[in-house]
Write an enzyme that holds these catalytic residues in place. Sequence first.
Site, mmCIF file in Angstrom:
data_model
loop_
_atom_site.group_PDB
_atom_site.id
_atom_site.type_symbol
_atom_site.label_atom_id
_atom_site.label_comp_id
_atom_site.label_asym_id
_atom_site.label_seq_id
_atom_site.Cartn_x
_atom_site.Cartn_y
_atom_site.Cartn_z
ATOM 1 N N GLU A 67 43.193 0.061 19.004
ATOM 2 C CA GLU A 67 42.279 -0.625 17.912
ATOM 3 C C GLU A 67 42.053 0.243 16.709
ATOM 4 O O GLU A 67 41.961 1.520 16.812
ATOM 5 C CB GLU A 67 41.062 -1.434 18.342
ATOM 6 N N VAL A 95 38.248 -5.409 19.268
ATOM 7 C CA VAL A 95 39.239 -5.514 20.632
ATOM 8 C C VAL A 95 39.723 -6.843 20.833
ATOM 9 O O VAL A 95 41.071 -6.993 20.956
ATOM 10 C CB VAL A 95 38.164 -5.159 21.786
ATOM 11 N N SER A 148 29.926 -11.129 21.745
ATOM 12 C CA SER A 148 31.168 -10.724 21.091
ATOM 13 C C SER A 148 32.161 -11.350 21.254
ATOM 14 O O SER A 148 32.440 -12.050 22.432
ATOM 15 C CB SER A 148 31.300 -9.208 21.393
ATOM 16 N N LYS A 174 28.785 -0.662 26.114
ATOM 17 C CA LYS A 174 27.830 0.386 25.613
ATOM 18 C C LYS A 174 26.247 -0.120 26.157
ATOM 19 O O LYS A 174 25.936 -1.349 26.158
ATOM 20 C CB LYS A 174 27.973 0.128 24.112
ATOM 21 N N ASP A 193 24.039 -13.825 19.950
ATOM 22 C CA ASP A 193 25.023 -12.603 19.474
ATOM 23 C C ASP A 193 25.859 -12.185 20.663
ATOM 24 O O ASP A 193 25.354 -11.585 21.694
ATOM 25 C CB ASP A 193 24.502 -11.350 18.874
HETATM 26 N N1 PSU Z 1 32.617 0.086 20.737
HETATM 27 C C1 PSU Z 1 32.708 1.308 20.315
HETATM 28 N N2 PSU Z 1 33.137 1.611 18.984
HETATM 29 C C2 PSU Z 1 33.419 0.446 18.515
HETATM 30 C C3 PSU Z 1 33.451 -0.884 18.889
HETATM 31 C C4 PSU Z 1 32.946 -1.094 20.140
HETATM 32 O O1 PSU Z 1 32.151 2.284 21.024
HETATM 33 O O2 PSU Z 1 33.822 0.700 17.043
HETATM 34 C C5 PSU Z 1 33.916 -1.859 18.087
HETATM 35 C C6 PSU Z 1 34.994 -2.528 18.587
HETATM 36 O O3 PSU Z 1 36.047 -2.762 17.798
HETATM 37 C C7 PSU Z 1 34.911 -3.868 19.555
HETATM 38 C C8 PSU Z 1 33.988 -4.317 18.183
HETATM 39 O O4 PSU Z 1 35.845 -5.007 19.609
HETATM 40 O O5 PSU Z 1 32.941 -3.163 17.815
HETATM 41 C C9 PSU Z 1 32.740 -5.368 18.834
HETATM 42 O O6 PSU Z 1 31.919 -5.752 17.786
HETATM 43 P P1 PSU Z 1 31.004 -7.105 17.938
HETATM 44 O O7 PSU Z 1 29.940 -6.793 18.927
HETATM 45 O O8 PSU Z 1 30.798 -7.437 16.242
HETATM 46 O O9 PSU Z 1 31.964 -8.192 18.439
HETATM 47 MN MN MN Z 2 28.259 -9.746 17.132
#
Ligand code: PSU
Ligand code: MN
Length: 304
Positions: free
Chosen positions: A24, A105, A139, A158, A137
Amino acid sequence: MIDLHLSAEVHAARVAGTPIVALESTIITHGMPYPQNVETARAVEQDIRDAGAVPATIAVIEGRLHVGLDPDQLDALGQAQGVAKLSRADMAACIATGGTGATTVAATMIAARFAGIEVFATGGIGGVHKGAEQSFDISADLHELAETPVTVVAAGAKAILDLPKTLEVLETLGVPVIAYGQDSFPAFWSATSDLPAPLRMDDSASIARAHAARRALGLPGGQLVANPIPADAQIAAEDLAPVIAQAQAQADAQGIAGKAVTPFLLQAIFEATGGRSLTANIALVRNNARLAAKIARDLIALGG
Ligand code: PSU
Ligand code: MN
């Protein structure tokens, strides 16, 4: 309609049947500071080559879907300001309007499948955020794992997320969550958590066979492989817990919402740990790249 551009290396791998691992680009633009982001992206690509596969870093550049970036493109993306963070909802719009964006992702899975790539390595997936019962929220990465048949190797999710709720949603969506070589679900910066992983596999060939078995059953969706951070690189969960709580409180106080939440928390934790979180992040992504390359090779050995 879709202006798909393969790097020369990825094109040659497709012709020769060499295993390919997708990567990614949001981790480059929104997940790590420059220049460590570009250095890490290069190191991860080389780890994949050293393990006998070909890396395909994915991004949308001026409306073109790139699968495999050349070194100049990687460097430009790593320094660019205000690059869009693309997920399932907005990747097509970015392509249609000639925009530039980094793939999360979810978006990377969509692009990988479009290009015929079945294995993808990253750091951590997005998940259910703490306080989701208020903020909703969650993902789009989780739904993508239920939709798109790509095996994603990550170091779990995480600790900025609500891990029990993340596992619940993955279970509801029917996504296999496979811990690699241990019983517990890894927690990104820490190798273990107190949560048991739903599945465990101890070798890459089993993971490849499970991927192939899903395909043979006609199941949509992918697999999440949760690969623990190497022991010597991890940060103890009890050291991180107060740092994460502080970062979350800052985010709440500043009204950070939507796409901005994950990058904000990562940056706050980076500052609060004096960069230690980044060192750990780099070690775990490289570890995931090596495992993903093995899975991609095993999948080819099974006959595609
Ligand atoms: N985890 C990491 N670094 C990142 C991300 C996740 O350690 O940069 C990024 C990935 O691209 C993941 C995105 O798909 O954050 C998720 O964002 P959201 O929670 O807004 O869906
Ligand atoms: Mn989000």
